[in-house]
Design a protein around this motif. Structure first.
Motif, PDB file in Angstrom:
ATOM      1  N   PHE A 195       1.612  10.259  -2.345  1.00  0.00           N
ATOM      2  CA  PHE A 195       0.538  10.856  -1.551  1.00  0.00           C
ATOM      3  C   PHE A 195       1.085  11.366  -0.220  1.00  0.00           C
ATOM      4  N   ASN A 196       0.417  12.378   0.333  1.00  0.00           N
ATOM      5  CA  ASN A 196       0.773  12.796   1.685  1.00  0.00           C
ATOM      6  C   ASN A 196      -0.027  11.961   2.687  1.00  0.00           C
ATOM      7  N   ASP A 197       0.195  12.210   3.977  1.00  0.00           N
ATOM      8  CA  ASP A 197      -0.416  11.368   5.006  1.00  0.00           C
ATOM      9  C   ASP A 197      -1.942  11.434   4.984  1.00  0.00           C
ATOM     10  N   GLY A 198      -2.484  12.643   4.800  1.00  0.00           N
ATOM     11  CA  GLY A 198      -3.937  12.778   4.758  1.00  0.00           C
ATOM     12  C   GLY A 198      -4.551  12.052   3.580  1.00  0.00           C
ATOM     13  N   GLN A 199      -3.914  12.157   2.436  1.00  0.00           N
ATOM     14  CA  GLN A 199      -4.412  11.475   1.249  1.00  0.00           C
ATOM     15  C   GLN A 199      -4.297   9.969   1.397  1.00  0.00           C
ATOM     16  N   ARG A 200      -3.228   9.541   2.050  1.00  0.00           N
ATOM     17  CA  ARG A 200      -3.040   8.105   2.259  1.00  0.00           C
ATOM     18  C   ARG A 200      -4.091   7.550   3.221  1.00  0.00           C
ATOM     19  N   ARG A 201      -4.414   8.310   4.268  1.00  0.00           N
ATOM     20  CA  ARG A 201      -5.462   7.866   5.197  1.00  0.00           C
ATOM     21  C   ARG A 201      -6.822   7.805   4.503  1.00  0.00           C
ATOM     22  N   MET A 202      -7.091   8.771   3.630  1.00  0.00           N
ATOM     23  CA  MET A 202      -8.349   8.767   2.896  1.00  0.00           C
ATOM     24  C   MET A 202      -8.438   7.546   1.990  1.00  0.00           C
ATOM     25  N   LEU A 203      -7.324   7.227   1.336  1.00  0.00           N
ATOM     26  CA  LEU A 203      -7.310   6.065   0.460  1.00  0.00           C
ATOM     27  C   LEU A 203      -7.432   4.773   1.261  1.00  0.00           C
ATOM     28  N   ALA A 204      -6.800   4.742   2.440  1.00  0.00           N
ATOM     29  CA  ALA A 204      -6.913   3.565   3.303  1.00  0.00           C
ATOM     30  C   ALA A 204      -8.357   3.356   3.732  1.00  0.00           C
TER      31      ALA A 204
ATOM     32  N   PHE B  62       0.824  -1.201   0.000  1.00  0.00           N
ATOM     33  CA  PHE B  62       0.000   0.000   0.000  1.00  0.00           C
ATOM     34  C   PHE B  62       0.866   1.262   0.000  1.00  0.00           C
ATOM     35  N   PHE B  63       1.903   1.274   0.818  1.00  0.00           N
ATOM     36  CA  PHE B  63       2.781   2.430   0.896  1.00  0.00           C
ATOM     37  C   PHE B  63       3.512   2.649  -0.424  1.00  0.00           C
ATOM     38  N   ASP B  64       3.952   1.576  -1.052  1.00  0.00           N
ATOM     39  CA  ASP B  64       4.649   1.697  -2.332  1.00  0.00           C
ATOM     40  C   ASP B  64       3.729   2.268  -3.400  1.00  0.00           C
ATOM     41  N   ARG B  65       2.476   1.832  -3.434  1.00  0.00           N
ATOM     42  CA  ARG B  65       1.534   2.297  -4.435  1.00  0.00           C
ATOM     43  C   ARG B  65       1.014   3.704  -4.146  1.00  0.00           C
ATOM     44  N   THR B  66       1.286   4.235  -2.961  1.00  0.00           N
ATOM     45  CA  THR B  66       0.826   5.584  -2.608  1.00  0.00           C
ATOM     46  C   THR B  66       2.014   6.473  -2.240  1.00  0.00           C
ATOM     47  N   SER B  67       3.156   6.209  -2.849  1.00  0.00           N
ATOM     48  CA  SER B  67       4.379   6.931  -2.477  1.00  0.00           C
ATOM     49  C   SER B  67       4.302   8.425  -2.783  1.00  0.00           C
TER      50      SER B  67
END
Length: 224
Positions: A36-45, A29-34
């Motif tokens: 993105f910032n933290d907020g965007q990553r949480r939204m995607l999660a 997940f982290f590799d595919r969202t490299s």
């Protein structure tokens, strides 16, 4: 009845969470969202967790009828889905390393593209892949039509799905922290290991499907 419900929930949850393996999936997940910032990553999660919840509910409640409608066996689901997972794991295993200092700007974030990525490949096949779907279908394959047993099984399915997606969201939303804790080199190693495990999981799913397909044939020939 309560004891049976708790037992079913624990059995289903441990079985599904071990197949999903969100800790390993967090590095994917982290590799595919490299970018993105933290907020965007949480939204995607959160989106991945919601998608996973829907996939699990569909697999639990209508998975078997859908397979029967299209004439697809569990073995075919496992072989085809396992192949997709194995190919994805192979591609990630030999993909070139990304630059660790890639900019993480809001301008790079496309909500439509992110939502599409949230379903494929982050939800299917990386999170709730064919192994998860086949397991969920198998858990309710013998669901009885008796009302009390049906309601008990339905409650267990919903609770299991909620618990699984909560763990997925909690781990995925903190994927950056895991990567930060391991550092750049550690994250690269963890990603390669996760990719290799994903490849192995895909191969294992294929072998399980082949075993289920070939065993009746071998038994029939042995009986002749």
């Amino acid at each position: 009845m309560i004891d049976s419900l708790i037992s079913d929930i624990l059995f289903g949850f441990t079985g599904l969470i071990s197949i999903i393996n969100p800790v390993s999936g967090a590095f994917v997940f982290f590799d595919r969202t490299s970018s993105f910032n933290d907020g965007q990553r949480r939204m995607l999660a959160k989106r991945v967790a919601m998608n996973s919840f829907c996939v699990l509910l569909v697999a639990f409640f209508v998975g078997t009828p859908i397979l029967h409608f299209f004439g697809i066996s569990i073995e075919a689901l496992r072989i085809g889905g396992g192949l997709a997972v194995a190919v994805a794991g192979w591609q990630m295993l030999y993909a070139p390393d990304r630059q660790p200092d890639a900019p993480q700007t809001v301008e790079q974030f496309d909500p439509h593209l992110a939502n599409a990525k949230a379903f494929f490949p982050l939800t299917i096949p990386f999170t709730t892949g064919p192994g998860t779907i086949a397991t969920a279908i198998a858990l309710n394959a013998n669901r009885t039509h008796k009302l009390s047993a049906f309601l008990l099984s339905s409650v267990a399915s919903i609770v299991i799905s909620v618990l699984v997606v909560l763990v997925v969201y909690f781990v995925y939303a903190r994927a950056a922290r895991l990567a930060q804790y391991l550092g750049v080199d550690g994250t690269r190693v963890a990603l390669r290991v996760s990719s290799f495990l994903l490849l192995c999981i895909g191969v294992q799913i294929i072998l399980t499907g082949l075993e289920g397909f070939l065993t009746p044939i071998a038994t029939l020939r042995a009986g002749q």
